[in-house]
Design an enzyme around this catalytic site. Structure first.
Site, mmCIF file in Angstrom:
data_model
loop_
_atom_site.group_PDB
_atom_site.id
_atom_site.type_symbol
_atom_site.label_atom_id
_atom_site.label_comp_id
_atom_site.label_asym_id
_atom_site.label_seq_id
_atom_site.Cartn_x
_atom_site.Cartn_y
_atom_site.Cartn_z
ATOM 1 N N GLN A 88 8.777 7.199 -8.525
ATOM 2 C CA GLN A 88 8.000 7.894 -9.570
ATOM 3 C C GLN A 88 6.510 7.552 -9.478
ATOM 4 O O GLN A 88 5.654 8.391 -9.756
ATOM 5 C CB GLN A 88 8.546 7.556 -10.959
ATOM 6 C CG GLN A 88 10.000 7.951 -11.151
ATOM 7 C CD GLN A 88 10.263 9.420 -10.822
ATOM 8 O OE1 GLN A 88 9.489 10.298 -11.223
ATOM 9 N NE2 GLN A 88 11.335 9.689 -10.107
ATOM 10 N N HIS A 107 0.780 1.018 -13.010
ATOM 11 C CA HIS A 107 1.553 -0.148 -13.468
ATOM 12 C C HIS A 107 3.037 0.234 -13.515
ATOM 13 O O HIS A 107 3.378 1.301 -14.036
ATOM 14 C CB HIS A 107 1.060 -0.580 -14.848
ATOM 15 C CG HIS A 107 1.766 -1.793 -15.349
ATOM 16 N ND1 HIS A 107 1.488 -3.063 -14.875
ATOM 17 C CD2 HIS A 107 2.767 -1.948 -16.244
ATOM 18 C CE1 HIS A 107 2.280 -3.932 -15.470
ATOM 19 N NE2 HIS A 107 3.079 -3.289 -16.309
ATOM 20 N N MET A 151 -3.679 -7.019 -6.936
ATOM 21 C CA MET A 151 -2.890 -8.027 -7.630
ATOM 22 C C MET A 151 -3.723 -9.085 -8.368
ATOM 23 O O MET A 151 -3.220 -10.138 -8.714
ATOM 24 C CB MET A 151 -1.912 -8.710 -6.656
ATOM 25 C CG MET A 151 -0.934 -7.732 -6.012
ATOM 26 S SD MET A 151 -0.157 -6.571 -7.164
ATOM 27 C CE MET A 151 1.140 -7.615 -7.815
ATOM 28 N N ARG A 168 -14.451 -17.730 -8.106
ATOM 29 C CA ARG A 168 -14.037 -16.386 -8.508
ATOM 30 C C ARG A 168 -15.253 -15.500 -8.767
ATOM 31 O O ARG A 168 -15.253 -14.309 -8.440
ATOM 32 C CB ARG A 168 -13.200 -16.520 -9.790
ATOM 33 C CG ARG A 168 -12.492 -15.274 -10.201
ATOM 34 C CD ARG A 168 -11.703 -15.501 -11.477
ATOM 35 N NE ARG A 168 -11.933 -14.390 -12.400
ATOM 36 C CZ ARG A 168 -11.282 -13.237 -12.352
ATOM 37 N NH1 ARG A 168 -10.339 -13.054 -11.477
ATOM 38 N NH2 ARG A 168 -11.549 -12.272 -13.197
ATOM 39 N N ASP A 177 -3.881 -4.251 -18.581
ATOM 40 C CA ASP A 177 -3.002 -3.080 -18.560
ATOM 41 C C ASP A 177 -3.066 -2.311 -19.874
ATOM 42 O O ASP A 177 -2.067 -1.728 -20.311
ATOM 43 C CB ASP A 177 -1.551 -3.495 -18.241
ATOM 44 C CG ASP A 177 -1.426 -4.122 -16.854
ATOM 45 O OD1 ASP A 177 -2.118 -3.676 -15.933
ATOM 46 O OD2 ASP A 177 -0.629 -5.066 -16.697
ATOM 47 N N ASN A 186 -5.516 2.624 -12.766
ATOM 48 C CA ASN A 186 -4.552 1.653 -12.241
ATOM 49 C C ASN A 186 -3.154 2.217 -12.404
ATOM 50 O O ASN A 186 -2.885 2.973 -13.327
ATOM 51 C CB ASN A 186 -4.677 0.341 -13.028
ATOM 52 C CG ASN A 186 -3.693 -0.717 -12.565
ATOM 53 O OD1 ASN A 186 -3.559 -0.973 -11.369
ATOM 54 N ND2 ASN A 186 -2.991 -1.330 -13.502
ATOM 55 N N GLY A 212 0.780 -1.238 0.000
ATOM 56 C CA GLY A 212 0.000 0.000 0.000
ATOM 57 C C GLY A 212 0.807 1.280 0.000
ATOM 58 O O GLY A 212 0.316 2.322 0.447
ATOM 59 N N SER A 213 2.028 1.257 -0.550
ATOM 60 C CA SER A 213 2.790 2.517 -0.544
ATOM 61 C C SER A 213 2.185 3.538 -1.510
ATOM 62 O O SER A 213 2.233 4.742 -1.264
ATOM 63 C CB SER A 213 4.272 2.269 -0.841
ATOM 64 O OG SER A 213 4.461 1.869 -2.163
ATOM 65 N N ASN A 214 1.598 3.061 -2.587
ATOM 66 C CA ASN A 214 0.915 4.003 -3.487
ATOM 67 C C ASN A 214 -0.339 4.575 -2.837
ATOM 68 O O ASN A 214 -0.662 5.753 -3.015
ATOM 69 C CB ASN A 214 0.570 3.314 -4.816
ATOM 70 C CG ASN A 214 1.751 3.290 -5.756
ATOM 71 O OD1 ASN A 214 2.171 4.323 -6.272
ATOM 72 N ND2 ASN A 214 2.324 2.111 -5.960
HETATM 73 C C1 GRF Z 1 3.434 -1.143 -7.451
HETATM 74 O O1 GRF Z 1 4.675 -1.338 -8.082
HETATM 75 C C2 GRF Z 1 2.334 -0.997 -8.474
HETATM 76 O O2 GRF Z 1 2.745 -0.346 -9.630
HETATM 77 C C3 GRF Z 1 2.004 -2.423 -8.785
HETATM 78 O O3 GRF Z 1 2.104 -3.102 -7.555
HETATM 79 C C4 GRF Z 1 2.991 -2.399 -6.693
HETATM 80 C C5 GRF Z 1 2.215 -2.077 -5.463
HETATM 81 O O4 GRF Z 1 3.017 -1.448 -4.484
HETATM 82 N N1 GRF Z 1 0.717 -2.535 -9.437
HETATM 83 P P1 GRF Z 1 2.333 -0.778 -3.226
HETATM 84 O O5 GRF Z 1 1.401 -1.838 -2.617
HETATM 85 O O6 GRF Z 1 1.573 0.426 -3.687
HETATM 86 O O7 GRF Z 1 3.448 -0.441 -2.292
#
Ligand code: GRF
Length: 201
Positions: free
Chosen positions: A174, A110, A91, A66, A146, A108, A13-15
């Protein structure tokens, strides 16, 4: 009016954190109304709790198929009434019912310069291919893997001595700029989609 954002994440979850911090700074005219996760152990849950964002766990492991999982996920999203759904490290591949319901309202991030290196392990794919430049892409989600219209991209150089982790971390820096920026543009109603192209005004 402030937009309602729902973030969907499976792991670290860093994003998501980068979006939380941009919201807290007041850089995005929106409120994050929920984190939805398929993984009860996702560290993203702790980040949501720290920011007092409601968490909805739709645990993939608890569903018999699913299809049933996807139905529950769709219900969870509907309940949150999002203007924008942000996939931030989700994921799994989303089923077409969800993608259709949130067409033009789901983005999303990527970790590659699309259309190169779709799917999993994009950073490893870039290294194996020997590219000198890679990066990240924020795009609208459609039924192609994607493959939806690109909102923005940021590049990084690939160094001879890079391994997968070093490269992934350089790209991540980035990503943490690109994702909040794309969310901001969306929430300011500054994006329009014309065919494959996303225009920013
Ligand atoms: C990131 O590299 C994102 O681009 C990809 O999965 C990773 C998730 O990282 N889809 P985080 O969970 O946001 O740290």
């Amino acid at each position: 009016m402030a937009k309602r954002i729902v973030v969907v994440a499976s792991g670290r979850g860093s994003n998501f954190q980068a979006v939380i911090e941009a919201l807290q700074r007041g850089s995005i005219p929106a409120v994050c109304v929920a984190l939805v996760t398929d993984n009860p152990k996702a560290y993203a849950i702790e980040r949501a709790q720290a920011a007092v964002i409601p968490v909805v766990v739709v645990d993939y492991a608890l569903f018999a198929s699913r299809e049933l999982y996807e139905q529950a996920l769709l219900e969870a999203l509907r309940k949150a009434r999002p203007d924008l759904v942000v996939l931030a490290g989700y994921m799994r591949i989303l089923g077409s019912a969800i993608v259709r319901e949130y067409a033009r309202k789901m983005i999303n991030i990527h970790p590659a310069l699309l259309p190169s290196f779709t799917g999993l392990h994009a950073q490893r794919q870039a290294l194996l291919h020997g590219v000198k430049v890679t990066g990240c892409t924020v795009h609208f989600v459609d039924e192609r893997l994607d493959g939806g219209p690109i909102i923005l991209q940021r590049c990084v150089r690939v160094m001879d001595e890079d391994d997968e982790d070093i490269l992934a971390n350089r790209i991540l820096i980035q990503e943490h700029i690109a994702l909040p920026e794309a969310v901001r543009l969306f929430c300011e109603d500054r994006l329009s989609i014309e065919g494959r192209k996303v225009k920013t005004c």
